[in-house]
Structures are given as C-alpha cells and as structure tokens.
Design a protein around this motif. Sequence first.
Motif, PDB file in Angstrom:
ATOM      1  N   CYS A 114      26.834 -91.200 -16.629  1.00 40.31           N
ATOM      2  CA  CYS A 114      26.798 -92.388 -15.775  1.00 40.31           C
ATOM      3  C   CYS A 114      27.522 -93.556 -16.438  1.00 40.31           C
ATOM      4  CB  CYS A 114      25.354 -92.754 -15.449  1.00 40.31           C
ATOM      5  SG  CYS A 114      24.553 -91.569 -14.337  1.00 40.31           S
ATOM      6  N   GLU A 148      26.556 -94.135  -5.831  1.00 45.03           N
ATOM      7  CA  GLU A 148      26.080 -92.888  -5.215  1.00 45.03           C
ATOM      8  C   GLU A 148      26.328 -91.689  -6.120  1.00 45.03           C
ATOM      9  OE1 GLU A 148      26.625 -94.059  -0.471  1.00 45.03           O
ATOM     10  OE2 GLU A 148      28.298 -93.214  -1.600  1.00 45.03           O
ATOM     11  N   ALA A 151      23.665 -91.734  -8.752  1.00 48.98           N
ATOM     12  CA  ALA A 151      22.388 -91.301  -8.167  1.00 48.98           C
ATOM     13  C   ALA A 151      22.380 -89.788  -7.958  1.00 48.98           C
ATOM     14  CB  ALA A 151      22.154 -92.024  -6.839  1.00 48.98           C
ATOM     15  N   TYR A 152      23.520 -89.242  -7.542  1.00 54.84           N
ATOM     16  CA  TYR A 152      23.652 -87.794  -7.359  1.00 54.84           C
ATOM     17  C   TYR A 152      23.381 -87.058  -8.667  1.00 54.84           C
ATOM     18  CZ  TYR A 152      26.286 -83.368  -6.785  1.00 54.84           C
ATOM     19  OH  TYR A 152      26.684 -82.050  -6.766  1.00 54.84           O
ATOM     20  N   ARG A 154      21.712 -88.183 -11.295  1.00 53.70           N
ATOM     21  CA  ARG A 154      20.324 -88.377 -11.746  1.00 53.70           C
ATOM     22  C   ARG A 154      19.341 -87.531 -10.942  1.00 53.70           C
ATOM     23  NH1 ARG A 154      21.912 -94.587 -12.401  1.00 53.70           N
ATOM     24  NH2 ARG A 154      22.212 -94.635 -14.675  1.00 53.70           N
ATOM     25  N   ASP A 155      19.688 -87.261  -9.682  1.00 49.98           N
ATOM     26  CA  ASP A 155      18.790 -86.473  -8.819  1.00 49.98           C
ATOM     27  C   ASP A 155      19.000 -84.966  -8.954  1.00 49.98           C
ATOM     28  OD1 ASP A 155      17.785 -88.829  -7.884  1.00 49.98           O
ATOM     29  OD2 ASP A 155      18.951 -88.828  -6.012  1.00 49.98           O
ATOM     30  N   SER A 156      20.113 -84.551  -9.557  1.00 48.46           N
ATOM     31  CA  SER A 156      20.556 -83.163  -9.405  1.00 48.46           C
ATOM     32  C   SER A 156      20.038 -82.194 -10.459  1.00 48.46           C
ATOM     33  CB  SER A 156      22.084 -83.115  -9.407  1.00 48.46           C
ATOM     34  OG  SER A 156      22.566 -83.573 -10.655  1.00 48.46           O
ATOM     35  N   GLU A 157      19.712 -82.682 -11.639  1.00 41.47           N
ATOM     36  CA  GLU A 157      19.215 -81.827 -12.729  1.00 41.47           C
ATOM     37  C   GLU A 157      20.252 -80.805 -13.198  1.00 41.47           C
ATOM     38  OE1 GLU A 157      15.478 -80.114 -11.588  1.00 41.47           O
ATOM     39  OE2 GLU A 157      14.495 -82.062 -11.389  1.00 41.47           O
TER      40      GLU A 157
END
Length: 369
Positions: A114, A148, A151-152, A154-157
């Motif tokens: 990031c 975005e 965020a993708y 951080r949400d994706s693992e």
Amino acid sequence: AVADDCALYACASNRNPGIRRLANGFEAIDETDAAAIADYATSVGADLAVIGPESALDEGVADALDDAGVYAFGPRAVEASLETDKAYQRRFMDEESIPGCPDFAVFDDVEEACAYIDEYDGDLAVKPAGLTGGKGVKVIGDQVTREEAKAYLRDSEYARVVLEERLVGEEFTVQAFVANGEVRTTPAVQDHKRAYEGDEGPNTGGMGSYTDTGFSLPFMADGDYDAAVDVLNAVVDALPDYKGVLYGQFMLTDEGPKVVEFNARFGDPEAMNTLPVLETPFLDVLTAARDGEPLPDLEFSGEATVCKYAVPDGYPTDPDAGAKIAVDETSVGDALLYYASVDEREDGLYTTTSRSFAVVGRGDSIAAA
C-alpha cells in the motif's frame, strides 16, 4: 484438432458434451488429481497427453504423466511457474533480460504494498502472485482508484502481490508450440476481457476474440508481431526444457510490445481462433515433440476468425451456476460450436460458474467472419 487422427481419451471434472462425443472414452477426474490422471492415461494405453487447464500444470500433472511414461505436451510444474507464479514470472524476465518487461515490485506485506502504491509516480496494475482464473487483477486509473486498490489488498488476504506499471495500448496474444528448444508460432489474437457490450464492466477470462487473415492484426505495425515472437524465443532460450504451449499476452505500447503475462497452456478463447485455421495436423506437432524430431512448419488457411462466448447470467461477479440450458446445435449455421464450462447430467445441460459455450465464425475478412 486431434480427434480425427488418433484414439482420443479425455478426463475433466465436468462432463463436457462436445469433448465426450469426440472421445473414445471420457472419465470424470478432478483436473488437479495428478496421480488419478496418470493412472487413467496408462489404463487406456495413452502415449501422448495434452493438458488444458493451468490448475493441472500447477499441481504437476505433466510431471506425473511424464514419470508414468506418457509424453505430456505441457510444461512440468517448475516451468509452468512462468504462469502460475507472477512474482517468479517477472523476476525471471528481469534476470534473463527477456524483452518487454515492465517496472514491477513484489510484496508479501500488504502495508508495504500500500505504501508503494502511495509513492509510485503513475498508475499500477495490482496482481495476486498466484492463480485467480483471470479475474484477480485490478488496474489503477482504469478499474479502481488508489484508495480502492489499497482496500482490495487489505480485504483480499493474498500472500504475495506484484505491483507493476500500468501498460497502456492495444492488447494481443501470440501462442506458440514449443518442444526440444524449438518454437512454432500461430497468428496473433485479440481477446476482449470486459463483461459487457462497449468495453464496459469487470474483466473476465475473455468474452470473445478475433484473428485476421494473416499473422498480424489491423492495429499492429510492421515488426510488432516479430517483436512479440522475439520475446517468446528468448523465454525458450532461457528455459530449454519447456514443452507445450507458450502463450504471450502483450500490450502494444508506444515503445512496442510489452509483456502483460505469460500462460503455460492454450489461451481460452484464443485456441478456438487458431486451431480451426491450422492446416498442419496438430497431431504431427505432438508426435514430433514426443519423438524429439523437428517440429513441422505450420500452415494456416488464411481465414479470419471471430469467437463469441455465451456466459451465465451475472458472469463474472455472481454467475448463475447450476442453471439448466438448452443448445440448438442446428442453429449455428456455418459457424463452429464449442462447449466450454458446462456440465452434462442425465436430465440435460447445466451452467457452471464460468463461460458456457462459444461460436466461431471464419471468413475471408474479420467482418465476414
């Protein structure tokens, strides 16, 4: 492409009516069950195998077949890393000085990735390092904003991601047959990734594709096709044990072709454009590869092709899997019909989560096709 010239046996996790009809025998086996596939191949006396899916290559199906004495036209798992591990792909290109490599960086820490997005001067493509079925890439400045994209991640693992400069231009692909250090290339194809009409919607595994009457495409200048072939030759020079299909996906930029990615198997849908116009028997390519002989020069019909998919409602984000469909095969006319990701059950044909079937037109121009 081989059914008329040999005894053909097939295995897949779904019962594909098109393949099943062409085959002398069909077995339902998961594509990643290398031991079961090798056992089936030896049980039918196979001496040649062609591997379709990348998940099978990733799980060493080519290794298992080779070790069982069945020549596999597909790379062993180590060479298949060219597709199955995008971090390896870029590091390989960098270390071997393969032309057309974009700026890239590899991260196994999401926050470091990031921070790189924040600091990078320009747009980036965000790629999971592993296999995502053609649907995992997000492009900043096209599909997502920087926020975005972060965020993708951080949400994706995802365990590892590759961030690389966004390539701008026209995409095209070139597929090559490779064995014993030799490379035979097929016409360039342009694939359309966006789900909806007018280049709108999310990226998919490909909604359709086309070829022209020659090896090049209308938007390509003299030398662009040859530059792409030079990249494929450089890969094979660096990986002399590579065998099977080597697929280069290129972006034709202001600086010439750059590599978007490599695939270690037939392009889907691009194989449906190139194999129907291949006049050299594909089996001759396979037996030459197996026997260590020079690969035949490839002859093509000189027709243009256009392929178009039908997909489940809601594809690719929320596909309506398990829907019953009917296909009137007589309605296809002069086009070719290919069943794709469907499941034939006792009471009929059902969708899966992927593309259902394709039609391919051929003609003396792209418009005619």
